[in-house]
Design a protein around this motif. Structure first.
Motif, PDB file in Angstrom:
ATOM      1  N   GLN A  39       0.824  -1.208   0.000  1.00  0.00           N
ATOM      2  CA  GLN A  39       0.000   0.000   0.000  1.00  0.00           C
ATOM      3  C   GLN A  39       0.864   1.268   0.000  1.00  0.00           C
ATOM      4  O   GLN A  39       0.522   2.243  -0.667  1.00  0.00           O
ATOM      5  N   ASP A  40       1.968   1.246   0.722  1.00  0.00           N
ATOM      6  CA  ASP A  40       2.872   2.401   0.728  1.00  0.00           C
ATOM      7  C   ASP A  40       3.474   2.643  -0.651  1.00  0.00           C
ATOM      8  O   ASP A  40       3.583   3.787  -1.104  1.00  0.00           O
ATOM      9  N   VAL A  41       3.870   1.572  -1.321  1.00  0.00           N
ATOM     10  CA  VAL A  41       4.457   1.714  -2.661  1.00  0.00           C
ATOM     11  C   VAL A  41       3.396   2.193  -3.650  1.00  0.00           C
ATOM     12  O   VAL A  41       3.661   3.078  -4.471  1.00  0.00           O
ATOM     13  N   LEU A  42       2.190   1.652  -3.573  1.00  0.00           N
ATOM     14  CA  LEU A  42       1.098   2.107  -4.449  1.00  0.00           C
ATOM     15  C   LEU A  42       0.845   3.601  -4.251  1.00  0.00           C
ATOM     16  O   LEU A  42       0.668   4.342  -5.225  1.00  0.00           O
ATOM     17  N   LYS A  43       0.852   4.034  -3.013  1.00  0.00           N
ATOM     18  CA  LYS A  43       0.600   5.442  -2.690  1.00  0.00           C
ATOM     19  C   LYS A  43       1.690   6.358  -3.248  1.00  0.00           C
ATOM     20  O   LYS A  43       1.441   7.511  -3.588  1.00  0.00           O
ATOM     21  N   ALA A  44       2.920   5.836  -3.372  1.00  0.00           N
ATOM     22  CA  ALA A  44       4.052   6.645  -3.840  1.00  0.00           C
ATOM     23  C   ALA A  44       4.105   6.785  -5.363  1.00  0.00           C
ATOM     24  O   ALA A  44       4.755   7.709  -5.870  1.00  0.00           O
ATOM     25  N   LEU A  45       3.440   5.917  -6.096  1.00  0.00           N
ATOM     26  CA  LEU A  45       3.558   5.931  -7.562  1.00  0.00           C
ATOM     27  C   LEU A  45       3.136   7.246  -8.216  1.00  0.00           C
ATOM     28  O   LEU A  45       3.833   7.725  -9.113  1.00  0.00           O
ATOM     29  N   PRO A  46       2.025   7.861  -7.819  1.00  0.00           N
ATOM     30  CA  PRO A  46       1.673   9.141  -8.455  1.00  0.00           C
ATOM     31  C   PRO A  46       2.727  10.225  -8.258  1.00  0.00           C
ATOM     32  O   PRO A  46       2.877  11.105  -9.100  1.00  0.00           O
ATOM     33  N   GLY A  47       3.500  10.161  -7.186  1.00  0.00           N
ATOM     34  CA  GLY A  47       4.565  11.129  -6.947  1.00  0.00           C
ATOM     35  C   GLY A  47       5.702  11.020  -7.951  1.00  0.00           C
ATOM     36  O   GLY A  47       6.528  11.922  -8.059  1.00  0.00           O
ATOM     37  N   MET A  48       5.738   9.923  -8.692  1.00  0.00           N
ATOM     38  CA  MET A  48       6.748   9.724  -9.731  1.00  0.00           C
ATOM     39  C   MET A  48       6.243  10.203 -11.092  1.00  0.00           C
ATOM     40  O   MET A  48       6.919  10.045 -12.091  1.00  0.00           O
ATOM     41  N   GLY A  49       5.016  10.731 -11.134  1.00  0.00           N
ATOM     42  CA  GLY A  49       4.448  11.197 -12.394  1.00  0.00           C
ATOM     43  C   GLY A  49       3.608  10.155 -13.091  1.00  0.00           C
ATOM     44  O   GLY A  49       3.113  10.378 -14.192  1.00  0.00           O
ATOM     45  N   LEU A  50       3.417   9.018 -12.466  1.00  0.00           N
ATOM     46  CA  LEU A  50       2.640   7.922 -13.027  1.00  0.00           C
ATOM     47  C   LEU A  50       1.163   8.131 -12.689  1.00  0.00           C
ATOM     48  O   LEU A  50       0.849   8.573 -11.576  1.00  0.00           O
ATOM     49  N   GLU A  51       0.285   7.845 -13.621  1.00  0.00           N
ATOM     50  CA  GLU A  51      -1.148   7.931 -13.335  1.00  0.00           C
ATOM     51  C   GLU A  51      -1.676   6.524 -13.126  1.00  0.00           C
ATOM     52  O   GLU A  51      -1.697   5.713 -14.044  1.00  0.00           O
ATOM     53  N   LEU A  52      -2.082   6.260 -11.901  1.00  0.00           N
ATOM     54  CA  LEU A  52      -2.583   4.952 -11.498  1.00  0.00           C
ATOM     55  C   LEU A  52      -4.066   5.077 -11.211  1.00  0.00           C
ATOM     56  O   LEU A  52      -4.494   6.017 -10.541  1.00  0.00           O
ATOM     57  N   ALA A  53      -4.852   4.139 -11.716  1.00  0.00           N
ATOM     58  CA  ALA A  53      -6.297   4.169 -11.487  1.00  0.00           C
ATOM     59  C   ALA A  53      -6.729   2.874 -10.822  1.00  0.00           C
ATOM     60  O   ALA A  53      -6.156   1.809 -11.073  1.00  0.00           O
ATOM     61  N   PHE A  54      -7.730   2.981  -9.967  1.00  0.00           N
ATOM     62  CA  PHE A  54      -8.359   1.800  -9.391  1.00  0.00           C
ATOM     63  C   PHE A  54      -9.679   1.618 -10.112  1.00  0.00           C
ATOM     64  O   PHE A  54     -10.536   2.496 -10.089  1.00  0.00           O
TER      65      PHE A  54
END
Length: 91
Positions: A39-54
């Motif tokens: 969950q911590d890694v998932l939460k960090a992904l948008p901070g890298m410029g990645l767009e993640l959707a559920f």
């Protein structure tokens, strides 16, 4: 050499992109990571410029899976071709 924190994020991106309907339990099984780490890694992904959707499926709030909508500055082909180096940096 890759930083283990950054490598974990890249590896999770690879897992999401290369598995059908990757939800938290499936990603835990694939990665071997505890729920909190995942969950911590998932939460960090948008901070890298990645767009993640559920993608919501089912009645319950957490029924669904993750998908990458935009890789931002990341190159998925590079991640794929360097997967073993990425995994090595995590271990």
């Amino acid at each position: 050499m890759l930083n283990s924190v950054f490598a974990r994020r890249l590896y999770l991106c690879w897992l999401i992109a290369n598995n059908e309907r990757p939800n938290v339990p499936k990603l835990m099984a694939l990665s071997g990571w505890p729920r909190r780490t995942l969950q911590d890694v998932l939460k960090a992904l948008p901070g890298m410029g990645l767009e993640l959707a559920f993608v919501q499926q089912g009645v319950r709030n957490n029924d669904g899976y993750y998908q990458i909508e935009s890789w931002g500055p990341l190159n998925p082909q590079w991640i794929d071709s360097h997967r073993q180096q990425i995994i090595g940096a995590i271990e």
